[in-house]
Design a protein around this motif. Structure first.
Motif, mmCIF file in Angstrom:
data_model
loop_
_atom_site.group_PDB
_atom_site.id
_atom_site.type_symbol
_atom_site.label_atom_id
_atom_site.label_comp_id
_atom_site.label_asym_id
_atom_site.label_seq_id
_atom_site.Cartn_x
_atom_site.Cartn_y
_atom_site.Cartn_z
ATOM 1 N N ALA A 17 0.852 -1.197 0.000
ATOM 2 C CA ALA A 17 0.000 0.000 0.000
ATOM 3 C C ALA A 17 0.890 1.251 0.000
ATOM 4 N N PRO A 18 0.367 2.347 -0.558
ATOM 5 C CA PRO A 18 -0.952 2.475 -1.198
ATOM 6 C C PRO A 18 -0.947 2.171 -2.701
ATOM 7 N N ASP A 19 0.238 1.923 -3.300
ATOM 8 C CA ASP A 19 0.333 1.774 -4.759
ATOM 9 C C ASP A 19 -0.557 0.655 -5.303
ATOM 10 N N ALA A 20 -0.403 -0.555 -4.749
ATOM 11 C CA ALA A 20 -1.181 -1.688 -5.241
ATOM 12 C C ALA A 20 -2.667 -1.498 -4.963
ATOM 13 N N ILE A 21 -2.996 -0.864 -3.836
ATOM 14 C CA ILE A 21 -4.400 -0.651 -3.476
ATOM 15 C C ILE A 21 -5.072 0.280 -4.489
ATOM 16 N N LEU A 39 -11.635 6.879 -0.258
ATOM 17 C CA LEU A 39 -10.281 6.420 0.026
ATOM 18 C C LEU A 39 -9.769 7.078 1.299
ATOM 19 N N HIS A 40 -9.322 6.261 2.247
ATOM 20 C CA HIS A 40 -8.849 6.772 3.532
ATOM 21 C C HIS A 40 -7.340 6.579 3.625
ATOM 22 N N GLY A 41 -6.612 7.684 3.909
ATOM 23 C CA GLY A 41 -5.168 7.588 4.029
ATOM 24 C C GLY A 41 -4.510 8.943 3.943
ATOM 25 N N ASP A 42 -3.217 8.951 3.692
ATOM 26 C CA ASP A 42 -2.440 10.181 3.575
ATOM 27 C C ASP A 42 -2.889 10.932 2.319
ATOM 28 N N GLN A 43 -3.577 12.040 2.512
ATOM 29 C CA GLN A 43 -4.196 12.740 1.393
ATOM 30 C C GLN A 43 -3.188 13.163 0.330
ATOM 31 N N ALA A 44 -2.059 13.716 0.738
ATOM 32 C CA ALA A 44 -1.069 14.184 -0.228
ATOM 33 C C ALA A 44 -0.554 13.036 -1.086
ATOM 34 N N VAL A 45 -0.272 11.916 -0.463
ATOM 35 C CA VAL A 45 0.232 10.745 -1.194
ATOM 36 C C VAL A 45 -0.831 10.194 -2.135
ATOM 37 N N LEU A 46 -2.048 10.068 -1.639
ATOM 38 C CA LEU A 46 -3.121 9.480 -2.445
ATOM 39 C C LEU A 46 -3.464 10.360 -3.647
ATOM 40 N N VAL A 47 -3.543 11.653 -3.437
ATOM 41 C CA VAL A 47 -3.856 12.565 -4.544
ATOM 42 C C VAL A 47 -2.779 12.495 -5.619
ATOM 43 N N ARG A 48 -1.526 12.404 -5.191
ATOM 44 C CA ARG A 48 -0.423 12.320 -6.159
ATOM 45 C C ARG A 48 -0.513 11.037 -6.981
ATOM 46 N N PRO A 54 -6.625 7.402 -13.958
ATOM 47 C CA PRO A 54 -7.787 8.220 -14.317
ATOM 48 C C PRO A 54 -9.139 7.675 -13.874
ATOM 49 N N TYR A 55 -9.327 6.366 -13.931
ATOM 50 C CA TYR A 55 -10.628 5.806 -13.557
ATOM 51 C C TYR A 55 -10.864 5.946 -12.051
ATOM 52 N N ALA A 56 -9.831 5.654 -11.259
ATOM 53 C CA ALA A 56 -9.952 5.790 -9.809
ATOM 54 C C ALA A 56 -10.086 7.253 -9.403
ATOM 55 N N GLU A 57 -9.339 8.126 -10.044
ATOM 56 C CA GLU A 57 -9.366 9.548 -9.694
ATOM 57 C C GLU A 57 -10.755 10.140 -9.884
ATOM 58 N N THR A 58 -11.398 9.784 -10.976
ATOM 59 C CA THR A 58 -12.726 10.323 -11.289
ATOM 60 C C THR A 58 -13.778 9.865 -10.288
ATOM 61 N N ALA A 59 -13.634 8.628 -9.807
ATOM 62 C CA ALA A 59 -14.695 8.028 -8.987
ATOM 63 C C ALA A 59 -14.431 8.096 -7.486
ATOM 64 N N SER A 60 -13.338 8.726 -7.071
ATOM 65 C CA SER A 60 -12.930 8.646 -5.667
ATOM 66 C C SER A 60 -13.010 9.976 -4.921
ATOM 67 N N GLU A 61 -13.338 9.846 -3.634
ATOM 68 C CA GLU A 61 -13.222 10.947 -2.685
ATOM 69 C C GLU A 61 -12.126 10.572 -1.697
ATOM 70 N N VAL A 62 -11.159 11.433 -1.514
ATOM 71 C CA VAL A 62 -10.050 11.164 -0.604
ATOM 72 C C VAL A 62 -10.313 11.817 0.743
ATOM 73 N N ARG A 63 -10.171 11.026 1.811
ATOM 74 C CA ARG A 63 -10.323 11.556 3.164
ATOM 75 C C ARG A 63 -9.026 11.315 3.934
ATOM 76 N N HIS A 64 -8.495 12.375 4.458
ATOM 77 C CA HIS A 64 -7.181 12.289 5.094
ATOM 78 C C HIS A 64 -7.242 11.535 6.411
#
Length: 357
Positions: A17-21, A39-48, A54-64
């Motif tokens: 994690a978080p790459d494979a996830i 998606l729950h985790g380190d917001q800066a890392v996940l957003v990057r 693209p598919y995950a980015e469009t459908a996801s809300e990131v919560r720090h």
């Protein structure tokens, strides 16, 4: 299946994690464009990372979430650390924001936190973890594979009810057959608790219209002798890890044999289609996604070392269960089981009174 579906993801749990996830979320999102994810985790890392998915980015809300649950953390320690990615992912299910949570994180911590937040269903002694075992017919549902080190006869009956409903919900089995794992198939085999569990399973199974096959042995699991195999978590976990290790060993032997000479390599090339099909069936990732059964919410446990494909498969398990009537079926059967147990107790007391008169 995925219309209106939202999955809560512990993006920081797992060996890779978080790459494979996130790569798994991206794959699942591509195949299920109507699904949404928290998606729950380190917001800066996940957003990057999402910027390249693209598919995950469009459908996801990131919560720090500022903290994580280490893979080697003790459950008692994890339960005291609120605000981790795992804690928050489960909280989203409790709040009704998501239909299921999927995590590749620490198994003991996940069970402890899920149990603390979601609690067990009414009438249930303990939750259990299930695994889907590949067989010649499709899959066999095995439980418990790690939630409980030991289980008494009543708990094994609970597991049978949950496993039967799980098999119907996930694999569409009309009336799954149930086996109880033992050292032999004869009724006289096994210790006292396992024989008592079979007696109770047959007694209550008749009331609940369960198809109870009887005792099964370890080799019967992979051959698909029954659709559901019930055991305690200690035995089930050893059986699961043994089977996974055997599958990897056979795969390694096969690869060694097919690359041992130019002639063998030529034969492998000719049989490449069949060999790929075999590899896919033997790959533990193909059956990834153990479910914590018996909680007031769906919790899916992915292998800690999963790759993207395996995590996407675990998400698919959560999606299918969320779209099924599994929770209702288990709740109804637990109510009927409670009534059957009460009736049996009254009958036993009446018999004892008559014998003492």
């Amino acid at each position: 299946m995925t219309i209106g579906l939202t999955l809560s993801i512990d993006a920081m749990g797992g060996d890779h994690a978080p790459d494979a996830i996130l790569a798994g979320v991206n794959q699942f999102a591509h195949e299920n464009p109507q699904a949404r994810f928290i998606l729950h985790g380190d917001q800066a890392v996940l957003v990057r990372l999402l910027a390249g998915l693209p598919y995950a980015e469009t459908a996801s809300e990131v919560r720090h979430a500022a903290d994580i649950v280490p893979m080697d953390a003790k459950p008692s320690q994890a339960m005291r650390k609120k605000g981790t990615s795992m804690w928050n992912a489960i909280a989203s299910v409790k709040a009704g924001e998501a239909a299921a949570v999927v995590s590749a994180g620490n198994t003991g911590a996940l069970m402890a936190i899920a149990h603390l937040q979601l609690r067990t269903m009414e009438g249930l002694h303990r939750p259990a973890i299930t695994a889907s075992w590949p067989t010649p017919k499709g899959h066999c549902v095995v439980l418990d594979v790690g939630a409980n080190v030991d289980s008494d006869p009543d708990q094994l009956v609970d597991f049978a009810i949950m496993g039967e409903a799980f098999a119907r919900a996930l694999y569409g089995m009309e009336r799954p057959t149930i086996g109880l794992l033992n050292v032999g198939s004869e009724d006289v085999k096994g210790h006292e608790d396992i024989r008592e569990a079979m007696r109770l399973l047959r007694l209550y199974g008749a009331t609940l219209n369960l198809d109870v096959h009887g005792f099964v042995e370890g080799n019967d699991i992979s051959m698909g002798k029954t659709d559901v195999v019930v055991t305690d978590g200690f035995t089930g976990n050893i059986a699961l890890k043994t089977a996974e290790g055997a599958a990897r060993l056979v795969g390694a032997f096969l690869k060694e044999a097919l690359t041992s000479s130019p002639l063998a390599m030529a034969g492998a090339l000719l049989a490449s289609f069949g060999l790929k099909k075999l590899k896919d069936r033997m790959d533990p990732s193909s059956s990834n996604g153990g479910v914590f059964l018996g909680l007031n919410g769906l919790v899916i446990k992915s292998h800690g070392g999963t790759d993207a494909r395996g995590f996407a498969n675990a998400m698919a398990v959560g999606a299918r269960l969320a779209a099924s009537s599994y929770m209702t079926q288990v709740a109804d059967n637990l109510l009927r089981l409670s009534a059957a147990r009460a009736a049996a107790q009254v009958q036993a007391q009446a018999t004892a009174a008559a014998e003492g008169a």
